[in-house]
Design an enzyme around this catalytic site. Structure first.
Site, PDB file in Angstrom:
ATOM      1  N   GLU A   1       0.985  -1.242   0.087  1.00 32.66           N
ATOM      2  CA  GLU A   1       0.297   0.094   0.067  1.00 32.66           C
ATOM      3  C   GLU A   1       0.998   1.264  -0.071  1.00 32.66           C
ATOM      4  O   GLU A   1       1.918   1.268   0.463  1.00 32.66           O
ATOM      5  CB  GLU A   1      -0.978   0.172   1.078  1.00 32.66           C
ATOM      6  CG  GLU A   1      -1.908  -1.296   1.105  1.00 32.66           C
ATOM      7  CD  GLU A   1      -2.719  -1.095   2.458  1.00 32.66           C
ATOM      8  OE1 GLU A   1      -2.609  -0.311   3.387  1.00 32.66           O
ATOM      9  OE2 GLU A   1      -3.526  -2.219   2.814  1.00 32.66           O
TER      10      GLU A   1
ATOM     11  N   HIS B   1      -8.013   1.139   2.044  1.00 30.25           N
ATOM     12  CA  HIS B   1      -7.649   0.947   3.501  1.00 30.25           C
ATOM     13  C   HIS B   1      -8.245   1.714   4.284  1.00 30.25           C
ATOM     14  O   HIS B   1      -7.548   2.670   5.111  1.00 30.25           O
ATOM     15  CB  HIS B   1      -6.294   0.714   3.594  1.00 30.25           C
ATOM     16  CG  HIS B   1      -5.898   0.125   5.078  1.00 30.25           C
ATOM     17  ND1 HIS B   1      -4.556  -0.584   5.321  1.00 30.25           N
ATOM     18  CD2 HIS B   1      -6.572  -0.067   6.181  1.00 30.25           C
ATOM     19  CE1 HIS B   1      -4.706  -1.241   6.415  1.00 30.25           C
ATOM     20  NE2 HIS B   1      -5.718  -0.884   7.005  1.00 30.25           N
TER      21      HIS B   1
END
Ligand code: NAI
Ligand code: HPV
Length: 630
Positions: free
Chosen positions: A490, A513
């Site tokens: 990420e 997220h």
């Protein structure tokens, strides 16, 4: 009496955060055109007097001439000042009570508003030295008692000469007139108090600069001093944790730096130097290298649930306690999971993409209610079990699988094999934690064992699901949809771009997220984690620490608290107690807790100890960290 020590403390901008006459001017002229104009004049006169550029009496006369106050206004002023006491004064209330015989307020302000404020802290009325207003029969302020030395130029010096204190005198204040006491040889030390205002001219004359009361107590080794002044505690907060966290830690007196994104290993190795407390979220990978590069680190706060990003073993080895927020964003994740399950079952993501493509597809095909459908929860911890409750309220039939025994809530059914859950459920939602063994835990094989047309939700951790296999299952129609919030890799922050690993799937929800990203959750976390940090610093309490033996203790009054963290080997407590015996220390209380790796001993002793005691404690073999709290 020669070794008696007196604390001579200024009031305006020292005991309180403000200059009282500025506030009086605000009270008098609130809502009028004069407010700004008079306020500025008062402030300029105060600054000139404080910097020693204007004689005090002249400044006082000129300021009072600008203020048409009554007794009632003065009463209102002291009410407001009570709310404006300096933060570190508030934190050290017990110092003022304990030292009430030795604390003197020496101020060129007025007793009329000072007394109610400082008396609340136990300061004796006869130890308050300040001017007094004169009033007419209408209770209007007419001036001041000109016979009071404090109304004169160099008034503080004159007063101190009259008092002729026998003992060591420490002067604490923000103004030049405070320094003058020291200049006249009437005090041993002048502490320029800079918590509220920094006056360069005054600072240049200071023996010690103190931007909090703790710094003063520490510098004079006062028995009530904490081992380390709070104002020297450095906190580094990363990943844009909620501002409230910064404010809460600042109010405690710490120096706090808040950065927007995560830092990579090398950047963090550099930035962590001198940092005592680190706050991170899920993106900061805290490796052993970083922990070893840290020279002051005592605790890490994960402003999230997961702690898989932290090398907990390295933290433990270095006596660094790690805290997280185990429940603060639970509800947010659950609400998002519920929303996504409904959207996927109704094929809403697909319909939205069709609308974007200008297609009109009004059809019930492949769209279902969630009522009566079977939800399989993998990982029945805080999030999984909360989801279980809410999903049942929607009429879903809940099944769960967990590696450990968990109480089934409501009507949920515990299944003893993952295969059984996969073969049974229409929706599978993953809520396992990010432990290393859960990397690639949910493989293509598991996906293939899911029912045809089922949907998969992953709000747990990115590496848990094999995404290539998921892509194939969605392309072939084996699964009818998926929601993925977490990814194997990420971005560090919102400025980085992101190439989503899954593509060209219609009934797919991809999110960055954000399972825990609600204002409520972030505010809760910003309250909870700093609370744990402050408690650990103030009391040594490690309750809720994810890597330390959990000990919860109240604050100790009238004694010293010593914290000893050591490798868990036998005989350490005996060695510690030998040291206490050797130094004749009276132990008031002692608490030991161990886990597999470390032992944590908190010992409270009575007031007196020799510095050699501390050296002997540190010299005990297998000591990882030792500190005195207070
Ligand atoms: N998407 C997001 O923004 C968020 C994601 N999370 C993730 O959710 C995870 C779960 O959170 P909580 O429920 O609070 O944690 P928890 O620790 O209360 O529950 C995790 C449960 O998973 C079980 N488990 C672990 N491995 C398993 C396996 N292989 N098979 C079956 N069960 C297994 C554990 O026994 C435990 O009961 C966190 O660790 C975090 O990674 C948490 C918050 C926000
Ligand atoms: O709480 C967690 O474990 C999360 O995954 C949320 O992480 P975040 O604070 O949004 O980076």
């Amino acid at each position: 009496m020669a070794d008696k020590r007196f604390f001579v403390i200024d009031f305006d901008s020292t005991f309180t955060k403000v200059e009282a006459l500025d506030i009086l001017s605000d009270i008098l002229y609130e809502g009028t055109d004069k407010k700004v104009e008079v306020g500025k004049k008062i402030k300029d006169l105060t600054d000139q007097a404080m910097a020693g550029e204007l004689s005090f009496r002249e400044a006082l006369e000129q300021r009072l001439a600008l203020l048409d106050a009554t007794k009632k206004d003065v009463e209102q002023l002291s009410g407001e000042l009570k709310l404006l006491v300096s933060e570190s004064v508030k934190r050290n209330r017990s110092f003022f009570t304990n030292e009430k015989d030795n604390v003197l307020i020496v101020s060129s302000g007025f007793k009329d508003f000072i007394t109610p404020v400082v008396k609340d802290f136990g300061i004796k009325e006869e130890n308050i030295y300040a001017n007094t207003f004169t009033y007419n029969d209408k209770d209007e302020v007419t001036g001041f008692d000109a016979s009071n030395p404090l109304s004169e130029h160099k008034g503080k010096v004159k007063l101190m000469k009259e008092l002729a204190l026998e003992g060591e005198v420490l002067v604490i204040g923000d103004g030049y007139t405070d320094y003058e006491i020291r200049e006249a040889g009437l005090a041993k030390t002048f502490f320029a108090f800079t918590e509220n205002i920094k006056r360069e001219k005054v600072l240049a004359k200071a023996d010690v600069e103190a931007n909090s009361f703790e710094e003063i107590l520490h510098s004079i080794k006062h028995p009530m001093a904490t081992s380390f002044p709070k104002s020297k505690i450095k906190v580094l907060l990363l990943e844009n944790v909620h501002q409230d966290a910064k404010l809460k830690l600042e109010q405690e007196g710490y120096q706090v730096e808040l950065l927007g994104g995560a830092l990579d290993e090398d950047e963090l190795c550099e930035k962590i130097k001198g940092v005592h407390i680190l706050g991170i979220r899920s993106k900061t990978i805290l490796t052993r290298k970083v922990v070893e590069a840290a020279d002051r680190l005592m605790l890490v706060g994960a402003f999230c649930i997961g702690t898989n990003q932290i090398d907990l073993k390295a933290c433990t080895d270095h006596g660094v306690s790690v805290f997280n927020a185990p429940f603060s964003n639970t509800r947010s994740v659950v609400e998002m999971a519920i929303g996504e399950i409904i959207l996927l079952m109704r094929q809403i993501p697909k319909r939205m993409r069709q609308m974007d493509r200008k297609e009109w597809s009004k059809s019930a095909n492949g769209s279902f209610e969630v009522r009566g459908k079977k939800l399989g929860i993998i990982g029945y911890g805080n999030i999984g079990s909360q989801l279980s409750v809410l999903a049942e309220m929607l009429g879903m039939d809940v099944y769960y699988y967990d590696v450990v025994e968990k109480l089934a809530l409501g009507n949920a059914t515990k299944l003893s094999s993952l295969d059984e859950l996969l073969a049974t459920c229409d929706v599978v939602s993953l809520h396992v934690d990010g432990r290393p063994s859960n990397k690639k835990f949910f493989t293509g094989e598991h996906i293939n064992k899911m029912k045809k047309g089922a949907v998969l939700v992953n709000l747990a951790r990115g590496p848990v699901v094999e995404l290539d296999a998921l892509q194939i299952a969605l392309e072939t129609g084996h699964l009818s949809g998926a929601a993925i919030d977490v990814f194997p890799v990420e971005p560090k922050n919102n400025n980085d771009t992101f190439d989503a690993p899954l593509s060209n799937i219609d009934n797919l929800i991809l999110t960055p997220h954000i399972g825990g990203s609600t204002l409520e959750a972030q505010e809760n976390i910003a309250d909870f984690v700093p609370g744990k940090m402050i408690e650990y610093v103030n009391t040594g309490s490690s309750f809720n620490s994810v890597n330390f033996p959990n000990v919860q203790l109240p604050r100790l009054e009238n004694g010293h608290r010593l914290l000893h963290i050591h490798r868990n080997k036998s005989g350490i407590l005996a060695q510690m107690n030998n040291v206490f015996a050797k130094h004749g220390c009276n132990i008031l209380g002692q608490y030991l807790k161990t886990n597999e790796e470390i032992g944590y001993v908190i010992t409270d002793i009575d007031q007196s100890y020799q510095p050699e005691l501390l050296e002997d404690m540190r010299a005990i073999e297998d000591t990882i960290k030792f500190r005195i709290l207070y």
